[in-house]
Design an enzyme around this catalytic site. Structure first.
Site, PDB file in Angstrom:
ATOM      1  CG  ASN A 132      85.576 -29.272 -63.774  1.00  0.00           C
ATOM      2  OD1 ASN A 132      84.848 -30.246 -62.873  1.00  0.00           O
ATOM      3  ND2 ASN A 132      86.369 -29.211 -64.014  1.00  0.00           N
ATOM      4  CB  SER A 161      81.502 -20.227 -58.682  1.00  0.00           C
ATOM      5  OG  SER A 161      82.540 -19.711 -58.886  1.00  0.00           O
ATOM      6  N   GLY A 162      80.294 -17.022 -59.077  1.00  0.00           N
ATOM      7  CA  GLY A 162      79.474 -16.140 -60.017  1.00  0.00           C
ATOM      8  C   GLY A 162      80.590 -16.172 -61.233  1.00  0.00           C
ATOM      9  CB  THR A 205      82.556  -6.189 -44.254  1.00  0.00           C
ATOM     10  OG1 THR A 205      82.415  -6.109 -42.976  1.00  0.00           O
ATOM     11  CG2 THR A 205      81.574  -5.095 -44.775  1.00  0.00           C
ATOM     12  CB  CYS A 262      92.251 -26.798 -61.051  1.00  0.00           C
ATOM     13  SG  CYS A 262      90.955 -26.315 -60.922  1.00  0.00           S
TER      14      CYS A 262
HETATM   15  C1  LIG Z   1      85.291 -23.461 -61.358  1.00  0.00           C
HETATM   16  C2  LIG Z   1      84.750 -24.841 -60.732  1.00  0.00           C
HETATM   17  C3  LIG Z   1      85.145 -24.823 -59.162  1.00  0.00           C
HETATM   18  C4  LIG Z   1      86.029 -23.647 -58.525  1.00  0.00           C
HETATM   19  O1  LIG Z   1      85.185 -22.703 -58.096  1.00  0.00           O
HETATM   20  P1  LIG Z   1      85.738 -21.014 -58.354  1.00  0.00           P
HETATM   21  O2  LIG Z   1      84.751 -20.715 -58.234  1.00  0.00           O
HETATM   22  O3  LIG Z   1      87.139 -20.323 -59.186  1.00  0.00           O
HETATM   23  O4  LIG Z   1      86.380 -21.539 -56.533  1.00  0.00           O
HETATM   24  C5  LIG Z   1      84.198 -26.022 -58.041  1.00  0.00           C
HETATM   25  N1  LIG Z   1      83.725 -26.822 -59.052  1.00  0.00           N
HETATM   26  C6  LIG Z   1      83.773 -27.525 -60.664  1.00  0.00           C
HETATM   27  C7  LIG Z   1      82.411 -28.060 -61.316  1.00  0.00           C
HETATM   28  C8  LIG Z   1      84.095 -26.163 -61.496  1.00  0.00           C
HETATM   29  O5  LIG Z   1      84.241 -25.825 -62.276  1.00  0.00           O
END
Ligand SMILES: *Cc1c(COP(=O)(O)O)cnc(C)c1O
Length: 378
Positions: free
Chosen positions: A153, A201-202, A239, A326
Site C-alpha cells: 500500500n 476491502s471495499g 446480520t 495509518c
Molecule cells: C487499507 C488496507 C488495509 C485495511 O483495510 P480496511 O478496510 O481499511 O480495514 C489492509 N491492507 C492493506 C494493504 C490496505 O491498503
C-alpha cells in the site's frame, strides 16, 4: 496558477462509484429486509447477497461458498492470521510474513508473538520486493501460515504471490495474501496462484467503507471470527450488511470489465507525474525498480519534511499521503521504507500520490507544478 481540487490518495480510500451507489440504494431504502427472513423483502435481500458473492467469486476464480463477507481489510487480515493459527494446534507455532505488511497483519503477528508464537519477518530488497527463496528457507515443520501481501500500500510494489503460493502448496502450508491494494487493478486467480486465503476491502475499489471479504479455500481449517448465528457458514455470524455487500459485488463486476483499459490509463498518469518530478534532482521514486501497481507513486524529497509538504499541498487543494495514512499522526518513519534500506531522513521526507481511472493528466501536471513551487520555497 488557478487552485484546483485534486484527489491523489486512492490508496487511502476511493469515492463510491455512481454505478455502485445506484445498485446499493434500494437496499438502504425500501428493500430493508433481513436476508434470513422468509417473506419477500427478506428473500430479495438474500438473493442480492448471493448474487454479490457470485460476482466476487467470478472475479477471483473461486466458488461462491469460499467468499466470506467481513467489515473490511483489517478484519479479514486479523481473521486469516489468527484463525489459521488458532485452529492449527500448539505444535504449529511459527508464522512467516514480511517486514512490509500492513499493520493489520503485522500487529496481529505481534499479538501472537506475545502469546508465544515465533514470527519470521522476511525483509524486502531496495526495490521493495520480497524474495520467495527467503520464504522457502524460513519454512520449518512448525510453520502454521505464510502471509505475504499482494501489493504494497505504500510503494505499490507487487510481491511474488504466485511463486510463494507454489512454495506453500509444495510444503502443504496455508498461504494468506492481503490483496486490498491489488484487487480491482490486477487479475487475481486464487486457484492458479495457490492462494488459500485472500483479503479484500471495499473502500479501496469504489465500494463503501466497512465491507470486505476473506476468501477461504474449501478444506482450510480456520477458527471462528465470532460466535452467533449461522450467517457466513456460522464462521462470521451477524446480520448481513446487504447494501454494502451489493455495492462490493457491483464494484467487482464493474472493475473486472474495464480492468485493462483502467490500468493503462492510470499508469500513464502516474508515469507522467514521475517523469515531471524526476526533473528535480531533489526527488527520487521509492520502489521504481520493482514491478508496481499502476497508480501508486512514492517519492522522497531530499532535505524536506513529508508532513510539512503534505499540509502545503492541502492548501493548494491536493490530497496525498505522507508515508501511509495509518501511521500519519505518529512520528515513526515508515516501516516499509525503512525495510527497503532508506534512512530515517529519507523516510520522513516521503510522500505518496495514488491515482485511479478517474485521474487525469491535468491532475498530474497540477501536482508537479505545485510541488515545484513548494520546492523553490523551502
Ligand atoms: C487499507 C488496507 C488495509 C485495511 O483495510 P480496511 O478496510 O481499511 O480495514 C489492509 N491492507 C492493506 C494493504 C490496505 O491498503
Amino acid at each position: 496558477m488557478e487552485k484546483r481540487f485534486v484527489y491523489a490518495d486512492n490508496a487511502a480510500t476511493t469515492a463510491i462509484s455512481p454505478y455502485v451507489l445506484e445498485k446499493m440504494l434500494p437496499f438502504l431504502t425500501e428493500q430493508y429486509g433481513n436476508a434470513s427472513s422468509v417473506y419477500s423483502i427478506g428473500r430479495k435481500a438474500r438473493t442480492a447477497v448471493e448474487t454479490a458473492r457470485e460476482q466476487i467469486a467470478a472475479a477471483i476464480s473461486c466458488s461462491p461458498e469460499e467468499i466470506f463477507f467481513t467489515s473490511g481489510g483489517t478484519e479479514s487480515d486479523n481473521w486469516a492470521v489468527r484463525g489459521i493459527c488458532e485452529s492449527a494446534g500448539s505444535e504449529k507455532n511459527h508464522i512467516i510474513t514480511s517486514a512490509i505488511e500492513h499493520h493489520a497483519v503485522l500487529n496481529t503477528c505481534r499479538f501472537l508473538e506475545k502469546k508465544g508464537y515465533r514470527i519470521t519477518y522476511i525483509p524486502a530488497d531496495s526495490s521493495g520486493t520480497v524474495d520467495p527463496a527467503d520464504i522457502e528457507k524460513a519454512i520449518t515443520p512448525e510453520t502454521a501460515l505464510v502471509s505475504l501481501m499482494y501489493a504494497c500500500n505504500e510503494t505499490g510494489v507487487i510481491q511474488p504471490v504466485s511463486e510463494t503460493g507454489e512454495i506453500c502448496r509444495r510444503y502443504g502450508i496455508p498461504f494468506h495474501t492481503d490483496a486490498v491494494q491489488a484487487a480491482g487493478h490486477l487479475r487475481i486467480n486464487v486457484h492458479e496462484q495457490n492462494i488459500s486465503l485472500l483479503s479484500v476491502s471495499g473502500h479501496k475499489l469504489h465500494a463503501p467503507k466497512g465491507i470486505g471479504i476473506l476468501y477461504i479455500r474449501k478444506g482450510t481449517n480456520i477458527s471462528n471470527l465470532m460466535f452467533g448465528g449461522v450467517q457466513e457458514n456460522a464462521l462470521r455470524p451477524g446480520t448481513e450488511n446487504t447494501a454494502a455487500i451489493v455495492g462490493l459485488g457491483a464494484a467487482f463486476e464493474n472493475l473486472s470489465s474495464d480492468m485493462d483499459a483502467n490500468r493503462r490509463h492510470t499508469e500513464k498518469i502516474r508515469n507522467h507525474l514521475e517523469s515531471r518530478l524526476l526533473e528535480s534532482k531533489k526527488i527520487s521514486v521509492n520502489g521504481i525498480n520493482g514491478t508496481r501497481l499502476p497508480g501508486i507513486s512514492n517519492i522522497s524529497v531530499k532535505g524536506a519534511d513529508g508532513e510539512q509538504i503534505l499540509l502545503m499541498l492541502d492548501l493548494k487543494g491536493i490530497c496525498a499521503s505522507a508515508g501511509s495514512a495509518c501511521t500519519s499522526g505518529s512520528s515513526e518513519p515508515s516501516h516499509v521504507l525503512k525495510a527497503m534500506g532508506l534512512s530515517d531522513a529519507a523516510a520522513y521526507s516521503s510522500l505518496r500520490f495514488s491515482f485511479d481511472h478517474l485521474s487525469s493528466a491535468d491532475d498530474a501536471d497540477y501536482i508537479a507544478d505545485v510541488l515545484n513551487e513548494i520546492l523553490r520555497k523551502i
